[in-house]
Design an enzyme around this catalytic site. Structure first.
Site, mmCIF file in Angstrom:
data_model
loop_
_atom_site.group_PDB
_atom_site.id
_atom_site.type_symbol
_atom_site.label_atom_id
_atom_site.label_comp_id
_atom_site.label_asym_id
_atom_site.label_seq_id
_atom_site.Cartn_x
_atom_site.Cartn_y
_atom_site.Cartn_z
ATOM 1 N N GLY A 175 0.766 -1.230 0.000
ATOM 2 C CA GLY A 175 0.000 0.000 0.000
ATOM 3 C C GLY A 175 0.800 1.285 0.000
ATOM 4 N N GLY A 209 2.983 2.157 -2.319
ATOM 5 C CA GLY A 209 3.163 2.628 -3.678
ATOM 6 C C GLY A 209 4.437 2.177 -4.360
ATOM 7 N N LYS A 210 5.005 1.042 -3.904
ATOM 8 C CA LYS A 210 6.269 0.611 -4.531
ATOM 9 C C LYS A 210 6.073 0.187 -5.983
ATOM 10 C CE LYS A 210 6.212 -4.080 -2.542
ATOM 11 N NZ LYS A 210 5.033 -3.894 -1.678
ATOM 12 N N THR A 211 4.927 -0.414 -6.320
ATOM 13 C CA THR A 211 4.679 -0.773 -7.714
ATOM 14 C C THR A 211 4.580 0.471 -8.586
ATOM 15 O OG1 THR A 211 3.562 -2.845 -7.153
ATOM 16 C CG2 THR A 211 3.053 -1.884 -9.289
ATOM 17 N N SER A 212 3.888 1.492 -8.110
ATOM 18 C CA SER A 212 3.776 2.741 -8.867
ATOM 19 C C SER A 212 5.140 3.380 -9.070
ATOM 20 C CB SER A 212 2.844 3.716 -8.138
ATOM 21 O OG SER A 212 1.553 3.179 -7.994
ATOM 22 N N THR A 236 -3.767 -1.809 -4.080
ATOM 23 C CA THR A 236 -2.974 -2.874 -3.459
ATOM 24 C C THR A 236 -3.576 -3.377 -2.145
ATOM 25 O OG1 THR A 236 -0.947 -2.100 -4.531
ATOM 26 C CG2 THR A 236 -0.696 -3.490 -2.588
ATOM 27 N N ASP A 295 5.484 -10.196 -6.999
ATOM 28 C CA ASP A 295 4.416 -10.072 -6.021
ATOM 29 C C ASP A 295 3.244 -10.941 -6.460
ATOM 30 O OD1 ASP A 295 2.428 -9.372 -4.282
ATOM 31 O OD2 ASP A 295 2.655 -7.211 -4.554
#
Length: 590
Positions: free
Chosen positions: A18, A20-23, A503, A45
Site C-alpha cells: 500500500g 506505492g512501490k509498484t507505482s 494494493t 508479487d
C-alpha cells in the site's frame, strides 16, 4: 527522482503493502525507457497489479509495453514456483507415508518462507545469471528479497548435508535442500545486491509514523548483510491548496509532523519526496509525471461525485457483533491499514454496551491500547501480546530442544532459521491461542490473528499426530477446541480491514481466500481511512474521493457480505473519545 540522475543497472523497490512501490517502480521504468534505454521491469508479487498500472496484459516472460518503446515487463508468480518445488519435495512420499503425513508435509511447504525462497530463485535467475538479462540496460524489480532470505542464503552451513540429514529443522529449512544446486548462482546474486556500483535498493514509504518505522527496520536489516546503497522515497506527501478546508489542513499537518520525526537511520538516506497523486498512478502518462511535473488538471475542482455506494458506519457493524453476548472478534489485514484502531474502536463500543471485553493488541507502540488503559473504561481490560518477547521465548525453547545435539554449524543454521517471519508467526500464534480460550465467557477482541497458512498447518499437524499416535487424548483440550472455535461463525467473527486503494484491497482479497481455504468465513470488511464520506473542497482530495470509488465498489459488490466505511480522521483516533467517534459516525448518506 534523484536516483535517476545516475541510475545503477539494477534497481530494487521494497516497502510494505500500500505504500506505492509498484507505482514508483513503474514510473522509474517508464522514465528510463523514455531516455532510449532498454528496460526490463519484473514483479514477483503474487498480488501484482503491474498489468493494471501499465495498462498491458503481462505474462511470465518479458512482454513489450506497446505505448512505451524499449520497455518490457513481466509478472513472475512465486506461488507457482513454490507449488512446483513443493511437488518435487513431497511427490516421492505419496503412497509411501500415510495421507495425513503427506498433507502435513504439503502444508509445511506452503508457508511464507517457502514462497520467499521460490521468489528469490526467480530473482537469482534474472540477477545472478548475466546472460538472462544481457539485452537490457536496466533491470527493475518491483519486490526485493528480505534480509532474512539473504542472510539465510549466505550461511555456508546451509549448503552442507545438515538439512538433508537433520529431522528437527522447521519448514523454513526445507526449501534450501531442493535449491542446493543453485549455490553459485545465489552467491553471485547476493554479491550483485551488495555491489553499490551495480544495485540500488529503493525503500518506498509514506509520511506516516508506522510506515517510517517499517522502512527503518528494513533498512537496518539490509545494511547488516551488506546492502548499503539505499535511497528513500516518501510517497504521497500532501500539500493543501485550500486554506478553508480543515480536512486538507489537518492532513498536511499530520504528514509534516511525521516527516519531522522521521527515524534517524533512514533520515540520513538520499531522499525523494513524491506528492500525493490526486487520481492514482494508473496509466503511462501519469507515470511519466511522477517526480517531474505537477498535473494542472488535478488542481481543477470537480463537481459532486455521483455514485451508488450505500454503507453504514462501524457502529452499525458492532450492533451485529454484539448479538451473541460473547466470543472472539479478529481484526485482520496487512500492516498499515489500521487494524489496531478498528479493533480498539470495536472493543470500546462493546464495553459501552455493557459487555465484559478484553482487548489484546500487538501494536509495537501500543499507543491506542495505552490511551484506552489510561482512561479506564468500565468493563474493558487491555493487554498486549509482545511479538518480540513471544518470539524470543519460542526461540529459546526450540534451541533448547531441537538444537540440543547439533554441532556449531547446525546451531548457527537453526538460529538463523529462527529469525524468519515464520518463527514470529508461530510464536504469536501460541499467544493468540491462549487469548481465544477466554472468549467463552466474554468478548475478546484481537488485532492479531493467524494466517490461513498457520491454521492449515495446525490442522494438518493435528491430523498427522492422530494418524501416528492413534491416541487423541494426547492432544490438550485447549488445542483440540481451537480450530472448531475459529471456524464457528457464532463464536469467532473476522473483520478484514483494508484501505480504499488498489494494493490493500487486492491483498485483503487474497487474505480472504486464505481464510476460506482454512474454512473460516469473514464476517465483514472494514474500509478504513476513506475520504468519500467527508465534506472536502481541496481539489486533490476531491479527486482522491473519485479515485476511491471503484475499490470501495469492488469490496461492496464482489468481496464482502457486509462492510463498514470508516472516514479518515483529522485527529488520530486515540483515547476513548476518539474511538467512540469512529463508532458514532453515520455514513448512511454517503
Amino acid at each position: 527522482m534523484k536516483f535517476l540522475n545516475q541510475p545503477t543497472r539494477n534497481l530494487f523497490f521494497t516497502g510494505k503493502g500500500g505504500v506505492g512501490k509498484t507505482s514508483m517502480a513503474c514510473a522509474t521504468a517508464v522514465q528510463l525507457a523514455d531516455r532510449g534505454l532498454r528496460v526490463l521491469l519484473v514483479s514477483t508479487d503474487p498480488a501484482s497489479n503491474l498489468d493494471e498500472v501499465l495498462g498491458t496484459h503481462l505474462a511470465s516472460s518479458p512482454t513489450a509495453v506497446e505505448s512505451v518503446p524499449n520497455l518490457f515487463a513481466m509478472n513472475i508468480d512465486p506461488e507457482t514456483a513454490a507449488r512446483e518445488y513443493r511437488e518435487r519435495m513431497v511427490g516421492p512420499y505419496r503412497g509411501v507415508l500415510p495421507d495425513a503425513a503427506v498433507a502435513s508435509m504439503e502444508e509445511q511447504f506452503s508457508g511464507s518462507c517457502t514462497l520467499e525462497i521460490a521468489a528469490f530463485d526467480e530473482f537469482a535467475r534474472l540477477l545472478g545469471d548475466k546472460e538472462a538479462t544481457s539485452n537490457f540496460d536496466h533491470v527493475i524489480f518491483d519486490t526485493a528479497p528480505t534480509g532474512h532470505t539473504l542472510r539465510l542464503l549466505t550461511l555456508p552451513s546451509a549448503w552442507t548435508g545438515f538439512i538433508e540429514n537433520n529431522t528437527s529443522g522447521t519448514s523454513c529449512l526445507g526449501p534450501l535442500a531442493g535449491l542446493k544446486a543453485q549455490q553459485e548462482v545465489y552467491k553471485q546474486t547476493v554479491n550483485a545486491l551488495c555491489d553499490a556500483t551495480t544495485t540500488t535498493l529503493i525503500l518506498v514509504t509514506r509520511p506516516e509514523p508506522s510506515a517510517f518505522q517499517e522502512a527503518d527496520r528494513t533498512s537496518d536489516e539490509l545494511k547488516s548483510i551488506g546492502v548499503g546503497n539505499q535511497h528513500l522515497i516518501v510517497n504521497g506527501v500532501f500539500r493543501s491548496q485550500t486554506e478553508t478546508d480543515p480536512i486538507a489542513t489537518a492532513m498536511q499537518q499530520r504528514g509534516d509532523q511525521a516527516i519531522e520525526n522521521i527515524p534517524a537511520s533512514i533520515g540520513t538516506l538520499p531522499r525523494t519526496m513524491i506528492p500525493l497523486s490526486a487520481r492514482g498512478l494508473m496509466g503511462i502518462e501519469s507515470l511519466r509525471r511522477v517526480g517531474v511535473t505537477t498535473n494542472a488538471d488535478e488542481q481543477t475542482p470537480i463537481d459532486f461525485i455521483d455514485h451508488d455506494i450505500s454503507t453504514e458506519g462501524l457502529g452499525c457493524l458492532v450492533d451485529e457483533l454484539s448479538g451473541g453476548g460473547h466470543g472472539v472478534i479478529l481484526a485482520m489485514g496487512k500492516g498499515g491499514v489500521g487494524k489496531t484502531t478498528v479493533a480498539s474502536a470495536v472493543a470500546v463500543a462493546l464495553a459501552d454496551r455493557g459487555f465484559d471485553v478484553h482487548l489484546s493488541t500487538t501494536d509495537p507502540a501500543a499507543h491506542v491500547a495505552a490511551t484506552i488503559a489510561a482512561d479506564r473504561l468500565p468493563g474493558l481490560t487491555v493487554g498486549r501480546i509482545d511479538p518480540a518477547k513471544e518470539t524470543e521465548d519460542y526461540r529459546a525453547e526450540v534451541i533448547a530442544t531441537a538444537g540440543e545435539n547439533l554441532d556449531e554449524e547446525g546451531r548457527a543454521l537453526l538460529e538463523e532459521d529462527l529469525r524468519s517471519p515464520c518463527t514470529e508467526e508461530i510464536a504469536v500464534f501460541r499467544a493468540f491461542a491462549r487469548a481465544v480460550s477466554e472468549g467463552s465467557n466474554r468478548f475478546v477482541v484481537l488485532d492479531t490473528a493467524p494466517t490461513g497458512h498457520t491454521i492449515l498447518l495446525l490442522d494438518s499437524a493435528l491430523a498427522y499426530h492422530r494418524e501416528v499416535s492413534r491416541q487423541a487424548n494426547q492432544i490438550t483440550e485447549s488445542v483440540e477446541n481451537l480450530l472448531p472455535r475459529l471456524r464457528d461463525p457464532n463464536f469467532t467473527r473476522v473483520l478484514v480491514v483494508t484501505l480504499p486503494e488498489a494494493t490493500p484491497v487486492h491483498e485483503a482479497a487474497k487474505l480472504q481466500d486464505d481464510l476460506r481455504r482454512a474454512e473460516i468465513e469473514p464476517f465483514a470488511w472494514v474500509v478504513n481511512q476513506s475520504l468519500l464520506p467527508l465534506d472536502v473542497t481541496d481539489p486533490t482530495l476531491r479527486h482522491r474521493q473519485r479515485y476511491e470509488l471503484p475499490f470501495i465498489d469492488e469490496v461492496q459488490s464482489e468481496l464482502a457480505k457486509r462492510f463498514a466505511l470508516v472516514p479518515w480522521q483529522p485527529e488520530p483516533p486515540t483515547g476513548i473519545d476518539g474511538l467512540r467517534n469512529l463508532n458514532q459516525l453515520d455514513n448512511s448518506t454517503v
